[in-house]
Design a protein around this motif. Sequence first.
Motif, PDB file in Angstrom:
ATOM      1  N   LEU A 186       0.825  -1.229   0.000  1.00  0.00           N
ATOM      2  CA  LEU A 186       0.000   0.000   0.000  1.00  0.00           C
ATOM      3  C   LEU A 186       0.844   1.258   0.000  1.00  0.00           C
ATOM      4  CD1 LEU A 186      -2.990  -0.665   2.431  1.00  0.00           C
ATOM      5  CD2 LEU A 186      -2.748  -1.188   0.016  1.00  0.00           C
TER       6      LEU A 186
ATOM      7  N   ALA B 117      -6.000   8.657  16.336  1.00  0.00           N
ATOM      8  CA  ALA B 117      -7.143   8.326  15.480  1.00  0.00           C
ATOM      9  C   ALA B 117      -6.726   8.539  14.027  1.00  0.00           C
ATOM     10  CB  ALA B 117      -8.344   9.183  15.847  1.00  0.00           C
TER      11      ALA B 117
ATOM     12  N   VAL C 161      -2.388   5.694   9.570  1.00  0.00           N
ATOM     13  CA  VAL C 161      -0.937   5.735   9.364  1.00  0.00           C
ATOM     14  C   VAL C 161      -0.202   6.169  10.634  1.00  0.00           C
ATOM     15  CG1 VAL C 161      -0.970   5.940   6.864  1.00  0.00           C
ATOM     16  CG2 VAL C 161      -1.200   8.011   8.266  1.00  0.00           C
TER      17      VAL C 161
ATOM     18  N   PRO D 113     -12.603  -1.711   7.722  1.00  0.00           N
ATOM     19  CA  PRO D 113     -11.641  -1.536   6.621  1.00  0.00           C
ATOM     20  C   PRO D 113     -10.307  -0.984   7.104  1.00  0.00           C
ATOM     21  CG  PRO D 113     -13.740  -0.438   6.108  1.00  0.00           C
ATOM     22  CD  PRO D 113     -13.856  -0.962   7.503  1.00  0.00           C
TER      23      PRO D 113
ATOM     24  N   HIS E  33      -6.469  -2.127   6.311  1.00  0.00           N
ATOM     25  CA  HIS E  33      -5.371  -1.271   5.849  1.00  0.00           C
ATOM     26  C   HIS E  33      -4.133  -1.436   6.727  1.00  0.00           C
ATOM     27  CE1 HIS E  33      -8.412   1.630   3.758  1.00  0.00           C
ATOM     28  NE2 HIS E  33      -8.000   0.691   2.934  1.00  0.00           N
TER      29      HIS E  33
ATOM     30  N   LEU F  50      -6.001   1.244  -4.056  1.00  0.00           N
ATOM     31  CA  LEU F  50      -5.220   0.025  -3.784  1.00  0.00           C
ATOM     32  C   LEU F  50      -4.440  -0.379  -5.028  1.00  0.00           C
ATOM     33  CD1 LEU F  50      -7.876  -2.268  -2.021  1.00  0.00           C
ATOM     34  CD2 LEU F  50      -6.182  -0.783  -0.936  1.00  0.00           C
TER      35      LEU F  50
ATOM     36  N   ARG G 276     -14.598   2.157   1.203  1.00  0.00           N
ATOM     37  CA  ARG G 276     -13.545   2.755   2.026  1.00  0.00           C
ATOM     38  C   ARG G 276     -12.255   1.929   1.950  1.00  0.00           C
ATOM     39  NH1 ARG G 276     -14.472   6.385   7.170  1.00  0.00           N
ATOM     40  NH2 ARG G 276     -12.382   6.324   8.057  1.00  0.00           N
ATOM     41  N   LEU G 277     -12.420   0.635   1.976  1.00  0.00           N
ATOM     42  CA  LEU G 277     -11.270  -0.252   1.829  1.00  0.00           C
ATOM     43  C   LEU G 277     -10.569   0.002   0.498  1.00  0.00           C
ATOM     44  CD1 LEU G 277      -9.722  -2.712   2.936  1.00  0.00           C
ATOM     45  CD2 LEU G 277     -11.505  -4.169   1.990  1.00  0.00           C
ATOM     46  N   GLY G 278     -11.355   0.154  -0.552  1.00  0.00           N
ATOM     47  CA  GLY G 278     -10.802   0.356  -1.889  1.00  0.00           C
ATOM     48  C   GLY G 278     -10.110   1.698  -2.076  1.00  0.00           C
ATOM     49  N   LYS G 279     -10.462   2.658  -1.250  1.00  0.00           N
ATOM     50  CA  LYS G 279      -9.799   3.961  -1.339  1.00  0.00           C
ATOM     51  C   LYS G 279      -8.364   3.893  -0.833  1.00  0.00           C
ATOM     52  CE  LYS G 279     -11.801   7.675  -1.871  1.00  0.00           C
ATOM     53  NZ  LYS G 279     -11.896   8.504  -3.122  1.00  0.00           N
ATOM     54  N   GLY G 280      -8.064   2.918   0.010  1.00  0.00           N
ATOM     55  CA  GLY G 280      -6.723   2.831   0.593  1.00  0.00           C
ATOM     56  C   GLY G 280      -6.563   3.823   1.731  1.00  0.00           C
ATOM     57  N   PRO G 281      -5.481   3.660   2.498  1.00  0.00           N
ATOM     58  CA  PRO G 281      -5.264   4.563   3.633  1.00  0.00           C
ATOM     59  C   PRO G 281      -4.779   5.930   3.164  1.00  0.00           C
ATOM     60  CG  PRO G 281      -3.434   3.031   3.427  1.00  0.00           C
ATOM     61  CD  PRO G 281      -4.438   2.631   2.372  1.00  0.00           C
ATOM     62  N   SER G 282      -5.073   6.928   3.968  1.00  0.00           N
ATOM     63  CA  SER G 282      -4.619   8.284   3.645  1.00  0.00           C
ATOM     64  C   SER G 282      -3.409   8.656   4.493  1.00  0.00           C
ATOM     65  CB  SER G 282      -5.752   9.275   3.930  1.00  0.00           C
ATOM     66  OG  SER G 282      -5.229  10.585   3.960  1.00  0.00           O
ATOM     67  N   PHE G 283      -2.456   9.295   3.853  1.00  0.00           N
ATOM     68  CA  PHE G 283      -1.289   9.794   4.576  1.00  0.00           C
ATOM     69  C   PHE G 283      -1.434  11.276   4.914  1.00  0.00           C
ATOM     70  CE2 PHE G 283       2.277   6.826   5.030  1.00  0.00           C
ATOM     71  CZ  PHE G 283       1.730   5.705   4.434  1.00  0.00           C
TER      72      PHE G 283
ATOM     73  N   ASP H 259      -2.868  13.052   7.182  1.00  0.00           N
ATOM     74  CA  ASP H 259      -2.694  13.562   8.552  1.00  0.00           C
ATOM     75  C   ASP H 259      -1.514  12.913   9.264  1.00  0.00           C
ATOM     76  OD1 ASP H 259      -3.673  11.017   8.963  1.00  0.00           O
ATOM     77  OD2 ASP H 259      -4.876  11.602  10.701  1.00  0.00           O
TER      78      ASP H 259
ATOM     79  N   ALA I 191     -11.947   9.066  11.271  1.00  0.00           N
ATOM     80  CA  ALA I 191     -10.759   8.202  11.169  1.00  0.00           C
ATOM     81  C   ALA I 191     -11.131   6.738  10.934  1.00  0.00           C
ATOM     82  CB  ALA I 191      -9.916   8.318  12.442  1.00  0.00           C
TER      83      ALA I 191
END
Lengths: 510, 510
Positions: free
Chosen positions: A39, A269, A272, A319, A323, B34, B404-411, B413, B443
Amino acid sequence: MLQVQTKTRRGRSARREARLTKNFDSLPALDRGLPYIDLMTDLQLHKMHDATMRILENKGIEFRDDESAEMWRQAGATVSGHLVKIERDLLLKLISTVPSSYTMHARNPERTVKLGDGHTCFVPAYGSPIVIDLEGRRRNATMEDFNNFAKLAYMAPAMHMTGGVLVEPMDISVPKRHLHMMHSLLKYSDKPFMGMVLGRDKALDSMEMVKIVFGKDYLESHTVMTSLANGNSPLVWDETMLDAAKVYARHNQAMLFSPFALCGASTPASVVGMMAQISAEALAGVAFSQLCRAGAPAVYGQWLATVSMQSGAPMAGTPEICHINMLMGQLARFYKLPMRCSGMCTSSKVVDAQAGYEAARNMYGVLMSGANFVLSTAGYMEGAMAQSYAKYALDIEQMELFYRLGKGPSFADFDSALDAISEVKIGNHYLGSAHTLENFETAFSMPAMMDHNSFEQWSADGELNANQRGVNKIKKMLNDYEEPKLDSGIEEALLDFIAQRESEIGQRAL
Amino acid sequence: MLQVQTKTRRGRSARREARLTKNFDSLPALDRGLPYIDLMTDLQLHKMHDATMRILENKGIEFRDDESAEMWRQAGATVSGHLVKIERDLLLKLISTVPSSYTMHARNPERTVKLGDGHTCFVPAYGSPIVIDLEGRRRNATMEDFNNFAKLAYMAPAMHMTGGVLVEPMDISVPKRHLHMMHSLLKYSDKPFMGMVLGRDKALDSMEMVKIVFGKDYLESHTVMTSLANGNSPLVWDETMLDAAKVYARHNQAMLFSPFALCGASTPASVVGMMAQISAEALAGVAFSQLCRAGAPAVYGQWLATVSMQSGAPMAGTPEICHINMLMGQLARFYKLPMRCSGMCTSSKVVDAQAGYEAARNMYGVLMSGANFVLSTAGYMEGAMAQSYAKYALDIEQMELFYRLGKGPSFADFDSALDAISEVKIGNHYLGSAHTLENFETAFSMPAMMDHNSFEQWSADGELNANQRGVNKIKKMLNDYEEPKLDSGIEEALLDFIAQRESEIGQRAL
């Protein structure tokens, strides 16, 4: 020494063992055939690594045990009381001696499994004080339940280990409980297992009992257990877990270093952000194992629930947990460490669609993450508060399906399948083709606990839902169970040891 | 054409629409975050491609319609009766004009979605003749059920389209059914939808009704529908589907070309073998759309069940289906085509753990495959024989989780989360930290249909299982439903058209 393997078997006993081999086949550790999913970009990975190192260098982590703190000081960390600050060079040097994979030897060599470097083991749920039993009652777990789950794990092809605290046997007092759990794990199954971790004495007792079965010399060069050290997020390893870890690592037995994280409560919260924190926690634990014994097997891991900011409830199968599992898998490959996740987790109170959705969705993410030690793959309910017999039956079959999924598709019969396409007339069926006759039994999974019949057939069969089928399956399994052979001298020695220790513990408790 | 968007809104109506916007938010098509998962090596991919081409070149495929066969002959294929052999150069030239992504315009522009090139749309289940209703009865579906599912899709944030044959309304005769289904899709929701496909006349009627709503000129340059052409494995496209496909493609409306495959019965009993066959089938269909109109949007797809070689039952949610979906996703990227799979599929007769396991496991594989058009993401039961209201409620929330899973995690924050780690004292909690207060609502997912409360709280709340919560949710949704605005002139014109066509169909039937 495994005397059980060297004796001659004759007559009824030999026939019984032949039957056992047939009935209770076990799968080797999953040798992954799926590609990994990363990811993070390289830049994000290095940013994550750097943030993790800075947590350990600048903020530090507490090892709340005098001996452990002293071990860190002698290794060159900056130690103040129990607060340990670890420079990245030291940390990376320490984890570099952790094997990227190791073998767990079972008392039956056929159950010996490899873990790490693309090999994955599935392990049942751990530590529930409550069971949902075969009458659907929710009640305190007992030693009989523990024994039952040891038997079931032994019979389940895709369970690679019997497990550890299969349930908490609440009918046995805490000071003596570990002895009976170890005995059960050693007696009712011949697969690898997990040792007891509530402090030094219980770990030492576990080691003694293991020595009785495997022999002292054998253990010096063979890992037979992987035991669980839970960390307390944020950034604490406590004395109880560290004491157990010291015992096991010094005996070359493997440890899982798993921060126990309620995401949003004991971590930021932020997916990452929390990843950086729990990675720092797990890495510090893994590095500590190498202070106990360089080269001892250790696993980088976590147990996670995201916390509902509406109700405060810990949530399984979200989800965000997927991740984090995938992020951690990528980090494990970066650090060249085996990795632990939790599998068939659910918050549900009943074996209903929620249990299915959450468990399967969570486990799929774990499979994609490349985790090597997957705890909680059978029976898990209520966010680990309860263990369901019925769900156990469903889960062990689900794990066979996940196993098959993880192997990836085979190209071995591609050419012969293409021949079948050439031969079969357009618009016709393939049921009589030579290729079909050769492959029909193995080409597609046929899960028996999932009902694929028509409504009418299902109705004629009694309209059982998955929970009811699970209950029936467990009843049949427990009825069919036969104990794996254990030398009677070993069994006696184990019982003697338990009696002796119970007497000592009883006296000390006075 | 979309007059609904240009009128001034005042007073009660305006307030109502403001409410609607608030209540019935919809998510844009998933813009995938993803990475893709490629199960085939380059060598395997090229072997698969070559095998697929050889099927079409050497064995050929039947287009069981004189006009279609003639179109292929004129394009340069080798045609004998309905048997069409297509050289790879011709096939690849034809599919090269298919757009790798396209936009489906909704009558409410806020519901317009992109599909392909990393964008994925979720669509409810299709074609069940049976419903499991809010009283738990299993009965024939009716037009009222159809209308209800149109309303529910409209209200579900992660349903990107209303769907097509939401259920088969068995209380309306087949010759007239399509008119009422189209009317319902156009009236009760403002999302994109699927046209009717049982032959030329029904497709033409669908086009006429769409013209009434969108305007004739608008349609020449805007795709508003994606309709489903099922192929008959092995290697047959029939006249009914081809006739519908011709109508839609010539009007620049998108078509799904989906072999309907019972793996092991209508294909070889081999994952990779069947992949070659259904890829050949789907590619031939997609190529055919370009004979109708070069550049018309078309989707490469399939519907699959693996067949139990014990019982003959089609099985949903098996690992082999996951493998095929992933293989096909890789092929779709190779051919630069949008791809269709099926989502929350199960064979279960009740909304139980089986339904949850199979649906979630299957859908996770679909998400990993990179499929762009995911049919059957809500309500699907019994291998498509039945549609459950309760499961619909659970599935639409599951699709928000998969989204949400398909969006992937956000960096985004990451740095502020690291600041929180610096600030919070070791061993303390994060609940009061500034970062938590800023991020706690977003979150982590908080699925409302999944119960994460303690056993005691769940018990106090009435011990409802997921199926029961699903029923309650649907009752509330149908109660809260408000119709999206449709110009009364358009509504009248639609009803006039239906009356006129019913009269013509009635007379013709005499």
